[in-house]
Design a protein around this motif. Sequence first.
Motif, PDB file in Angstrom:
ATOM      1  N   SER A 173      22.875  74.073   3.972  1.00 21.64           N
ATOM      2  CA  SER A 173      22.434  74.365   5.161  1.00 21.64           C
ATOM      3  C   SER A 173      21.860  73.119   5.728  1.00 21.64           C
ATOM      4  O   SER A 173      21.298  72.170   5.140  1.00 21.64           O
ATOM      5  CB  SER A 173      21.616  75.611   5.422  1.00 21.64           C
ATOM      6  OG  SER A 173      20.460  75.467   4.545  1.00 21.64           O
ATOM      7  N   ARG A 191      26.923  73.017   5.981  1.00 22.34           N
ATOM      8  CA  ARG A 191      27.938  74.126   5.710  1.00 22.34           C
ATOM      9  C   ARG A 191      28.157  75.117   6.872  1.00 22.34           C
ATOM     10  O   ARG A 191      29.137  75.692   6.858  1.00 22.34           O
ATOM     11  CB  ARG A 191      27.396  74.958   4.536  1.00 22.34           C
ATOM     12  CG  ARG A 191      26.506  75.817   4.560  1.00 22.34           C
ATOM     13  CD  ARG A 191      26.054  76.736   3.480  1.00 22.34           C
ATOM     14  NE  ARG A 191      24.802  77.570   3.642  1.00 22.34           N
ATOM     15  CZ  ARG A 191      24.639  78.828   4.015  1.00 22.34           C
ATOM     16  NH1 ARG A 191      25.742  79.033   4.561  1.00 22.34           N
ATOM     17  NH2 ARG A 191      23.649  79.179   3.868  1.00 22.34           N
ATOM     18  N   VAL A 294      17.260  79.998  -2.034  1.00 23.66           N
ATOM     19  CA  VAL A 294      16.291  79.082  -2.805  1.00 23.66           C
ATOM     20  C   VAL A 294      16.638  77.876  -2.801  1.00 23.66           C
ATOM     21  O   VAL A 294      17.758  77.669  -2.980  1.00 23.66           O
ATOM     22  CB  VAL A 294      16.028  79.960  -3.969  1.00 23.66           C
ATOM     23  CG1 VAL A 294      15.226  79.034  -5.056  1.00 23.66           C
ATOM     24  CG2 VAL A 294      15.501  81.299  -3.962  1.00 23.66           C
TER      25      VAL A 294
HETATM   26  N1  NAP Z   1      29.291  81.438 -14.403  1.00 26.43           N
HETATM   27  C1  NAP Z   1      28.187  81.191 -14.802  1.00 26.43           C
HETATM   28  O1  NAP Z   1      27.965  80.945 -15.937  1.00 26.43           O
HETATM   29  C2  NAP Z   1      27.178  81.019 -13.802  1.00 26.43           C
HETATM   30  C3  NAP Z   1      25.989  80.323 -14.123  1.00 26.43           C
HETATM   31  C4  NAP Z   1      25.120  80.046 -13.142  1.00 26.43           C
HETATM   32  C5  NAP Z   1      25.302  80.611 -12.038  1.00 26.43           C
HETATM   33  N2  NAP Z   1      26.169  81.291 -11.890  1.00 26.43           N
HETATM   34  C6  NAP Z   1      26.447  81.918 -10.423  1.00 26.43           C
HETATM   35  O2  NAP Z   1      26.828  80.679  -9.434  1.00 26.43           O
HETATM   36  C7  NAP Z   1      25.940  81.471  -8.407  1.00 26.43           C
HETATM   37  C8  NAP Z   1      24.903  80.071  -7.968  1.00 26.43           C
HETATM   38  O3  NAP Z   1      23.922  79.959  -8.600  1.00 26.43           O
HETATM   39  P1  NAP Z   1      22.519  79.347  -8.335  1.00 26.43           P
HETATM   40  O4  NAP Z   1      21.619  79.606  -9.608  1.00 26.43           O
HETATM   41  O5  NAP Z   1      22.859  78.136  -7.948  1.00 26.43           O
HETATM   42  O6  NAP Z   1      22.084  80.391  -7.205  1.00 26.43           O
HETATM   43  P2  NAP Z   1      20.965  80.029  -6.041  1.00 26.43           P
HETATM   44  O7  NAP Z   1      20.071  78.963  -6.638  1.00 26.43           O
HETATM   45  O8  NAP Z   1      20.367  81.341  -5.642  1.00 26.43           O
HETATM   46  O9  NAP Z   1      21.761  79.253  -4.820  1.00 26.43           O
HETATM   47  C9  NAP Z   1      20.988  79.275  -3.844  1.00 26.43           C
HETATM   48  C10 NAP Z   1      21.629  78.120  -2.868  1.00 26.43           C
HETATM   49  O10 NAP Z   1      22.971  78.529  -2.430  1.00 26.43           O
HETATM   50  C11 NAP Z   1      23.032  77.710  -1.064  1.00 26.43           C
HETATM   51  N3  NAP Z   1      24.173  78.513  -0.453  1.00 26.43           N
HETATM   52  C12 NAP Z   1      24.101  79.867  -0.060  1.00 26.43           C
HETATM   53  N4  NAP Z   1      25.133  80.026   0.608  1.00 26.43           N
HETATM   54  C13 NAP Z   1      26.041  78.928   0.662  1.00 26.43           C
HETATM   55  C14 NAP Z   1      27.241  78.613   1.406  1.00 26.43           C
HETATM   56  N5  NAP Z   1      28.059  79.285   2.036  1.00 26.43           N
HETATM   57  N6  NAP Z   1      27.559  77.249   1.129  1.00 26.43           N
HETATM   58  C15 NAP Z   1      26.878  76.403   0.629  1.00 26.43           C
HETATM   59  N7  NAP Z   1      25.741  76.600   0.089  1.00 26.43           N
HETATM   60  C16 NAP Z   1      25.208  77.788   0.141  1.00 26.43           C
HETATM   61  C17 NAP Z   1      21.918  77.649  -0.265  1.00 26.43           C
HETATM   62  O11 NAP Z   1      21.599  76.584  -0.022  1.00 26.43           O
HETATM   63  P3  NAP Z   1      21.548  76.299   1.816  1.00 26.43           P
HETATM   64  O12 NAP Z   1      20.818  77.676   2.303  1.00 26.43           O
HETATM   65  O13 NAP Z   1      21.198  75.082   2.009  1.00 26.43           O
HETATM   66  O14 NAP Z   1      23.026  76.418   1.970  1.00 26.43           O
HETATM   67  C18 NAP Z   1      20.691  77.843  -1.597  1.00 26.43           C
HETATM   68  O15 NAP Z   1      20.245  76.618  -1.879  1.00 26.43           O
HETATM   69  C19 NAP Z   1      25.565  82.555  -8.336  1.00 26.43           C
HETATM   70  O16 NAP Z   1      26.518  83.606  -7.775  1.00 26.43           O
HETATM   71  C20 NAP Z   1      25.402  82.530  -9.978  1.00 26.43           C
HETATM   72  O17 NAP Z   1      25.094  84.140 -10.212  1.00 26.43           O
HETATM   73  C21 NAP Z   1      27.195  81.495 -12.719  1.00 26.43           C
END
Ligand code: NAP
Length: 302
Positions: A173, A191, A294
């Motif tokens: 964002s 984005r 976050v």
């Molecule tokens: N498969 C696996 O093993 C695995 C492992 C870890 C995480 N995950 C999954 O991956 C996802 C991300 O995990 P995370 O720990 O990175 O989550 P997170 O820290 O909560 O990610 C939050 C970030 O996502 C950004 N965001 C939200 N919507 C967005 C969009 N439409 N486009 C671009 N950026 C966006 C936000 O930034 P802005 O507001 O600045 O855009 C924020 O900084 C979650 O669903 C988690 O469950 C899966």
Amino acid sequence: MRAVTLSRHGDESVLELTEQPVPDPADGQLLIKVRAAGVNPVDWKFREGAVSTDRPFPLGMGWDVAGTVVTTTTADGPGVGDEVYGMLPLPYAGAYQEFAVLPVSAVAPKPVELSFAQAAAVPLAALTAWQSLDAAQLTAGQRVLIHGGAGGVGHFAVQLAKARGAHVTATTSPRNLAFLRRLGVDEPLDRTEEHPHAVEPVDVVIDTVGGRTQQESWRALRPGGVLITLPEPIDETYRIPGITGRRVVVAPDGEALRRIGQLIDSGAVQVEVQDVLPLEKAAEAQLISRTGQVRGKLVLSL
Ligand SMILES: NC(=O)c1ccc[n+]([C@@H]2O[C@H](COP(=O)([O-])OP(=O)(O)OC[C@H]3O[C@@H](n4cnc5c(N)ncnc54)[C@H](OP(=O)(O)O)[C@@H]3O)[C@@H](O)[C@H]2O)c1
């Protein structure tokens, strides 16, 4: 010991601070005095029942720990008193508590430059980023697009991709564009604008957002490119022939954490912690995590 547990699935109100017995390490495991526990989206997904486990209630919470070794059952690996960090194996949560048990193969020395709170922010998110770049076989000179570059996984992915010599584009964002520039992102993209199709075709996409972002990611890739998605499986409806697409699921890996720790101590990778809350505020931390806004990571201190 004090532990955050749940006796049923539900919203954050099911989290309770309870007294639990100190866990017993089995062969090949370490007992760690937890100084800080990282918060990840999988924590509240697990709390809500979206991630199944074969363990009975009450269930523990969290997968990321940083702390000090109290008991070791093996001559290999760290000794009593060593400062370590690591990730518990999914789906066995148990980090939001005073003592945690981890396989010795899942831990590494805590990076010396980091506090316990910063170290607890690293394991699950950085390993996810590391294993995603490995799965995509990202090499120096390639172009990678990372969706969600300011989040827990994203902010490690952009820096680890730079450390591998890739050209990095990342979405975020508007409020986080300068943050991504500070992390070394070559092309931070707002984005809220129509971007993914405007970029020059990339070799690799790392999708930490899912949904429509995953669907649109195919069109950002060159023929022969690789899409790695994290939040959910590949939606086959949108698959484009000639492009590889797969979901990566993170696994504990002490050796990778040791190498990530070296990159952190060398200054190549920074750890962004948005906030540190006391263990008692685990419910509040999960509420904040659930907003999806976050920057970097949230951590609980013990
Ligand atoms: N498969 C696996 O093993 C695995 C492992 C870890 C995480 N995950 C999954 O991956 C996802 C991300 O995990 P995370 O720990 O990175 O989550 P997170 O820290 O909560 O990610 C939050 C970030 O996502 C950004 N965001 C939200 N919507 C967005 C969009 N439409 N486009 C671009 N950026 C966006 C936000 O930034 P802005 O507001 O600045 O855009 C924020 O900084 C979650 O669903 C988690 O469950 C899966």
